[in-house]
Design a protein around this motif. Structure first.
Motif: not given
Length: 333
Positions: A88-92, A114-116, A126-132
């Protein structure tokens, strides 16, 4: 929120293919990102994915296929990620467009190495997406049975009920039933943990343990799962619901389960590397085992997860499966 949301699936594997099939039942257009350009050409020409659940026939007029992840994201409102967690992280890394205003649902059943972290937490931190704006799609549901249109059930979890309902609605059909949940963290951890327990079930089978032991292993696994999830994120939940127990059972027992298959090979004497090479598929539980073990070690709760510890010692410390399971049997009841 836009009245008519544009949906896209990111990932060209078996689960990604199944999700596109489900969405195609209800939507006029489904975005679909996959890296494999030759697979995209094949789908456009032949109407099916050449590499995964090829029995599924698509109306290609409904598919907005692309090997450009930025285009797919730019053209969509709801992104359903079905890329294996290990990749996933490699794609992002190739993103040039923002995820800020997107609704993200994870159909990934694993930990981002990468982040566990589970995928929802990874996107949040890592991308600051709100949980909602983050949700989870869990089973019990195998892609192969979706292809056969056998009755299957999905749980759609999101902190925002309205978003969960919208996603549930576009996934429903004659053969797909859905329910919603607000336990976004718990359902995602359950989806990760059940893969570890499926590896354990596979190892047991490979070693020659029978159904009687498997039933004890699974009953201990659901209790271990509850202890783990409650320690990480405690809230009121019924661990016997299908998103937890149901998903564990289908992954632990089904012949479609790649994690069980992987464990079975380990039990029969394959090395981790040789099992992965022969399967030619990603067993998410392999990566999840390390992350789950390290998290419990950090929380000083390792003694509460004997099954995870056993799988970890076999996969990462090279311990003899027969000896490890002989000791594990003494800890189960």
């Amino acid at each position: 929120m836009r009245e008519k949301l544009r949906f896209a699936v990111l990932g060209g594997g078996s689960w990604g293919t199944a999700l596109v099939k489900m969405l195609s039942e209800n939507l006029d257009t489904v975005g679909w990102y996959m890296r494999n350009e030759s697979a995209i050409r094949h789908i456009k020409n032949e109407g099916h994915n050449p590499n995964y659940i090829s029995a599924v026939e698509f109306d290609v007029e409904k598919l907005a296929l692309s090997h450009d992840i930025n285009k797919t994201i730019r053209d969509s409102d709801v992104l359903i990620f079905a890329i294996p967690s290990a990749f996933l992280e490699n794609e992002l890394k190739s993103l040039t467009v923002s995820l800020k205003d997107k609704i993200i649902f994870s159909a990934i059943k694993g930990i981002v190495p990468e982040s566990g972290k589970i995928v929802g937490e990874h996107f949040h931190d890592e991308y600051k997406i709100p949980f909602e704006n983050i949700g989870v799609i869990t089973g019990p549901c195998h892609a192969e049975e979706v292809a056969l249109e056998r009755l299957s059930y999905l749980t759609i979890a999101c902190a925002d009920d309205d978003k969960a309902k919208k996603v549930a609605k576009v996934l429903e059909s004659d053969y797909i039933r859905t329910k919603i949940s607000d336990d976004i963290i718990g359902t995602e951890y359950a989806a990760m943990l059940k893969n570890i327990y499926a590896i354990a079930a596979g190892i047991a089978h490979g070693l020659g343990y029978g159904d009687n032991f498997q039933s004890v292993l699974m009953s201990n696994a659901i209790r271990e799962m509850k202890r783990f999830i409650d320690r990480v994120y405690k809230m009121k939940r019924n661990i016997n619901n299908s998103a937890y127990l149901g998903d564990l059972l289908v992954t632990g027992y089904s012949t479609f389960s790649r994690n069980r298959m992987f464990g079975n090979m380990i039990g029969k004497g394959y090395t981790v590397k040789s099992a992965m090479m022969e399967m030619n598929m990603v067993a998410e539980g392999y990566y999840a085992t390390k992350s789950a073990h390290l998290l419990m070690e950090k929380l000083k709760k390792k003694s509460k997860t004997p099954i995870i510890n056993a799988v970890y010692s076999i996969l990462y410390k090279g311990k003899n499966p027969k000896k490890v399971f002989a000791k594990l049997t003494e800890k189960l009841d």
